[in-house]
Scaffold this motif. Structure first.
Motif, PDB file in Angstrom:
ATOM      1  N   GLU A  10      15.915  20.632   1.922  1.00  0.00           N
ATOM      2  CA  GLU A  10      16.675  21.098   2.948  1.00  0.00           C
ATOM      3  C   GLU A  10      17.982  20.974   2.495  1.00  0.00           C
ATOM      4  OE1 GLU A  10      16.425  20.092   6.903  1.00  0.00           O
ATOM      5  OE2 GLU A  10      14.112  19.998   7.077  1.00  0.00           O
ATOM      6  N   ARG A  11      18.751  21.947   2.862  1.00  0.00           N
ATOM      7  CA  ARG A  11      20.242  21.979   2.956  1.00  0.00           C
ATOM      8  C   ARG A  11      20.791  20.866   3.692  1.00  0.00           C
ATOM      9  NH1 ARG A  11      22.582  24.392  -0.957  1.00  0.00           N
ATOM     10  NH2 ARG A  11      24.838  24.530   0.210  1.00  0.00           N
ATOM     11  N   ILE A  12      21.743  19.926   3.206  1.00  0.00           N
ATOM     12  CA  ILE A  12      22.296  18.967   3.844  1.00  0.00           C
ATOM     13  C   ILE A  12      22.981  19.263   5.107  1.00  0.00           C
ATOM     14  CG2 ILE A  12      24.227  17.072   3.862  1.00  0.00           C
ATOM     15  CD1 ILE A  12      23.659  16.861   0.638  1.00  0.00           C
ATOM     16  N   ALA A  13      23.781  20.230   5.259  1.00  0.00           N
ATOM     17  CA  ALA A  13      24.336  20.682   6.319  1.00  0.00           C
ATOM     18  C   ALA A  13      23.308  20.927   7.641  1.00  0.00           C
ATOM     19  CB  ALA A  13      25.208  21.919   6.179  1.00  0.00           C
ATOM     20  N   ASP A  14      22.113  21.177   7.520  1.00  0.00           N
ATOM     21  CA  ASP A  14      21.057  21.560   8.338  1.00  0.00           C
ATOM     22  C   ASP A  14      20.175  20.241   8.805  1.00  0.00           C
ATOM     23  OD1 ASP A  14      21.744  24.193   8.105  1.00  0.00           O
ATOM     24  OD2 ASP A  14      20.051  24.554   6.672  1.00  0.00           O
ATOM     25  N   VAL A  15      20.437  19.257   8.216  1.00  0.00           N
ATOM     26  CA  VAL A  15      19.856  17.937   8.477  1.00  0.00           C
ATOM     27  C   VAL A  15      20.670  17.105   9.481  1.00  0.00           C
ATOM     28  CG1 VAL A  15      18.893  15.699   7.690  1.00  0.00           C
ATOM     29  CG2 VAL A  15      18.760  17.743   6.340  1.00  0.00           C
ATOM     30  N   ALA A  16      20.315  17.100  10.925  1.00  0.00           N
ATOM     31  CA  ALA A  16      21.131  16.400  11.925  1.00  0.00           C
ATOM     32  C   ALA A  16      20.630  15.029  12.122  1.00  0.00           C
ATOM     33  CB  ALA A  16      20.806  17.219  13.117  1.00  0.00           C
ATOM     34  N   GLY A  17      21.468  14.050  12.444  1.00  0.00           N
ATOM     35  CA  GLY A  17      21.119  12.838  12.472  1.00  0.00           C
ATOM     36  C   GLY A  17      21.992  11.888  11.853  1.00  0.00           C
ATOM     37  N   GLY A  18      21.888  10.469  11.903  1.00  0.00           N
ATOM     38  CA  GLY A  18      22.782   9.568  11.457  1.00  0.00           C
ATOM     39  C   GLY A  18      21.860   8.327  11.179  1.00  0.00           C
ATOM     40  N   PRO A  19      22.437   7.216  10.505  1.00  0.00           N
ATOM     41  CA  PRO A  19      21.740   6.232   9.879  1.00  0.00           C
ATOM     42  C   PRO A  19      21.217   5.384  11.219  1.00  0.00           C
ATOM     43  CG  PRO A  19      24.173   5.663   9.793  1.00  0.00           C
ATOM     44  CD  PRO A  19      23.878   7.107  10.256  1.00  0.00           C
ATOM     45  N   VAL A  20      20.153   4.482  11.064  1.00  0.00           N
ATOM     46  CA  VAL A  20      19.433   3.400  11.815  1.00  0.00           C
ATOM     47  C   VAL A  20      19.239   2.266  11.094  1.00  0.00           C
ATOM     48  CG1 VAL A  20      18.322   5.431  13.170  1.00  0.00           C
ATOM     49  CG2 VAL A  20      16.992   4.283  11.274  1.00  0.00           C
ATOM     50  N   GLY A  21      19.286   1.123  11.803  1.00  0.00           N
ATOM     51  CA  GLY A  21      18.855  -0.156  11.171  1.00  0.00           C
ATOM     52  C   GLY A  21      19.930  -0.323  10.315  1.00  0.00           C
ATOM     53  N   MET A  22      19.181  -1.091   9.066  1.00  0.00           N
ATOM     54  CA  MET A  22      19.925  -1.471   8.053  1.00  0.00           C
ATOM     55  C   MET A  22      20.658  -0.114   7.233  1.00  0.00           C
ATOM     56  SD  MET A  22      16.578  -1.899   5.237  1.00  0.00           S
ATOM     57  CE  MET A  22      15.534  -2.468   6.294  1.00  0.00           C
ATOM     58  N   GLU A  23      20.451   1.046   7.581  1.00  0.00           N
ATOM     59  CA  GLU A  23      21.169   1.959   6.770  1.00  0.00           C
ATOM     60  C   GLU A  23      22.537   1.908   7.361  1.00  0.00           C
ATOM     61  OE1 GLU A  23      17.069   5.058   7.044  1.00  0.00           O
ATOM     62  OE2 GLU A  23      19.045   5.467   8.147  1.00  0.00           O
ATOM     63  N   ARG A  24      22.889   1.588   8.605  1.00  0.00           N
ATOM     64  CA  ARG A  24      24.264   1.627   9.031  1.00  0.00           C
ATOM     65  C   ARG A  24      25.191   0.714   8.099  1.00  0.00           C
ATOM     66  NH1 ARG A  24      21.412   0.860  14.207  1.00  0.00           N
ATOM     67  NH2 ARG A  24      21.241   2.819  15.342  1.00  0.00           N
ATOM     68  N   ALA A  25      24.861  -0.448   7.884  1.00  0.00           N
ATOM     69  CA  ALA A  25      25.632  -1.198   6.986  1.00  0.00           C
ATOM     70  C   ALA A  25      25.728  -0.614   5.718  1.00  0.00           C
ATOM     71  CB  ALA A  25      24.925  -2.536   6.617  1.00  0.00           C
ATOM     72  N   LEU A  26      24.789  -0.161   5.063  1.00  0.00           N
ATOM     73  CA  LEU A  26      25.021   0.725   3.727  1.00  0.00           C
ATOM     74  C   LEU A  26      25.802   1.756   3.794  1.00  0.00           C
ATOM     75  CD1 LEU A  26      20.995   0.435   2.767  1.00  0.00           C
ATOM     76  CD2 LEU A  26      22.757  -1.019   2.044  1.00  0.00           C
ATOM     77  N   ALA A  27      25.633   2.534   4.705  1.00  0.00           N
ATOM     78  CA  ALA A  27      26.748   3.849   5.028  1.00  0.00           C
ATOM     79  C   ALA A  27      28.253   3.298   5.436  1.00  0.00           C
ATOM     80  CB  ALA A  27      26.064   4.780   5.820  1.00  0.00           C
ATOM     81  N   ALA A  28      28.221   2.279   5.880  1.00  0.00           N
ATOM     82  CA  ALA A  28      29.589   1.876   6.314  1.00  0.00           C
ATOM     83  C   ALA A  28      30.935   2.291   5.598  1.00  0.00           C
ATOM     84  CB  ALA A  28      29.779   0.299   6.910  1.00  0.00           C
ATOM     85  N   ASP A  29      30.865   1.888   4.248  1.00  0.00           N
ATOM     86  CA  ASP A  29      32.028   1.767   3.264  1.00  0.00           C
ATOM     87  C   ASP A  29      32.189   3.125   2.320  1.00  0.00           C
ATOM     88  OD1 ASP A  29      32.996  -0.350   4.353  1.00  0.00           O
ATOM     89  OD2 ASP A  29      31.701  -1.719   3.150  1.00  0.00           O
ATOM     90  N   MET A  30      31.045   4.092   2.777  1.00  0.00           N
ATOM     91  CA  MET A  30      31.010   5.070   1.840  1.00  0.00           C
ATOM     92  C   MET A  30      32.272   6.077   2.275  1.00  0.00           C
ATOM     93  SD  MET A  30      26.667   6.262   1.716  1.00  0.00           S
ATOM     94  CE  MET A  30      25.580   4.845   1.070  1.00  0.00           C
ATOM     95  N   THR A  31      32.098   7.227   1.215  1.00  0.00           N
ATOM     96  CA  THR A  31      33.281   8.039   1.296  1.00  0.00           C
ATOM     97  C   THR A  31      32.608   9.074   2.396  1.00  0.00           C
ATOM     98  OG1 THR A  31      32.411   9.398  -0.761  1.00  0.00           O
ATOM     99  CG2 THR A  31      34.310   7.838  -0.865  1.00  0.00           C
ATOM    100  N   PRO A  32      33.413   9.878   3.145  1.00  0.00           N
ATOM    101  CA  PRO A  32      32.669  10.989   3.936  1.00  0.00           C
ATOM    102  C   PRO A  32      31.636  11.891   3.224  1.00  0.00           C
ATOM    103  CG  PRO A  32      34.855  10.942   4.689  1.00  0.00           C
ATOM    104  CD  PRO A  32      34.707  10.017   3.138  1.00  0.00           C
ATOM    105  N   ALA A  33      31.718  12.154   2.109  1.00  0.00           N
ATOM    106  CA  ALA A  33      30.994  13.169   1.190  1.00  0.00           C
ATOM    107  C   ALA A  33      29.677  12.415   1.055  1.00  0.00           C
ATOM    108  CB  ALA A  33      31.602  13.830   0.113  1.00  0.00           C
ATOM    109  N   ARG A  34      30.078  11.115   0.451  1.00  0.00           N
ATOM    110  CA  ARG A  34      28.790  10.367   0.091  1.00  0.00           C
ATOM    111  C   ARG A  34      27.886   9.981   1.215  1.00  0.00           C
ATOM    112  NH1 ARG A  34      24.405   9.039  -1.442  1.00  0.00           N
ATOM    113  NH2 ARG A  34      23.986   6.840  -2.294  1.00  0.00           N
ATOM    114  N   ARG A  35      28.647   9.728   2.359  1.00  0.00           N
ATOM    115  CA  ARG A  35      27.779   9.269   3.562  1.00  0.00           C
ATOM    116  C   ARG A  35      26.983  10.557   4.268  1.00  0.00           C
ATOM    117  NH1 ARG A  35      28.337   5.725   8.212  1.00  0.00           N
ATOM    118  NH2 ARG A  35      27.604   6.837  10.157  1.00  0.00           N
TER     119      ARG A  35
END
Length: 205
Positions: A10-35
């Motif tokens: 899928e296109r990334i822009a079409d995937v709605a939703g955010g991190p859950v559980g352990m994913e939140r800590a992994l994504a916390a320090d990422m740049t916006p594009a990488r996140r």
């Protein structure tokens, strides 16, 4: 693919939703594009897992090598490039690798650095293309990266120690095998300028 494997692109822009559980800590320090890439991959992977009867309530983490840490009873692989995310998941004990790359993104010098002796010309002939065709260069990189992921991304990546064999069964799709210390087989296709390779590692005998 196995009977329980599921592929989603899928296109990334079409995937709605955010991190859950352990994913939140992994994504916390990422740049916006990488996140955005990371979250799209995890969301699509979790949705795909749900469709084959697997639920990861704490999300999908990372292994020591940086590969996705799949929940018990599941395996898979994730790739993202140029605004697209691709996922394969399986409820069987299989080892999968998936990789996507724009056809024109791999330079000639990069492709040559990946090759075993004679590999570039052999692959180009098998695909019915010239050795300087960007599709051949992309196939070398994408297939070897996919095979590395299918082998659990363990140890250093040594692309010159494996060989890519691919055939076209349609103008923009076909079968592919990567053979080295281990072997992985699967298929490739080109859609909207992106080459996708998905491979399953064969069990060692």
């Amino acid at each position: 693919m196995t009977g329980r494997a599921l592929l989603a692109v899928e296109r990334i822009a079409d995937v709605a939703g955010g991190p859950v559980g352990m994913e939140r800590a992994l994504a916390a320090d990422m740049t916006p594009a990488r996140r955005r890439e990371f979250c799209a991959g995890r969301v699509l992977a979790r949705r795909s897992l749900a469709r084959i009867g697997v639920s990861p309530p704490e999300g999908i983490g990372w292994t020591a090598s940086g590969a996705p840490r799949w929940p018990n009873g599941a395996t898979g692989s994730i790739s993202h490039s140029s605004g697209t995310v691709a996922v394969i998941v399986d409820a069987a004990p299989a080892r999968w690798g998936i990789d996507i790359e724009p056809v024109g993104a791999v330079r000639a010098d990069v492709a040559l650095a990946l090759c075993a002796p004679g590999e570039l010309n052999t692959l180009a002939h098998a695909l019915g293309r010239a050795p300087d065709d960007p599709c051949v260069w992309a196939m070398l990189h994408t297939a070897k990266e996919s095979a590395y992921k299918a082998q659990d991304a363990a140890g250093a990546w040594r692309p010159r120690e494996s060989r890519v064999d691919a055939v076209a069964v349609a103008p923009r799709a076909g079968r592919v095998r990567v053979a080295g210390a281990a072997t992985a087989r699967g298929r490739w296709w080109i859609r909207e300028g992106l080459l996708c390779v998905v491979l399953r590692a064969e069990e060692m005998r």
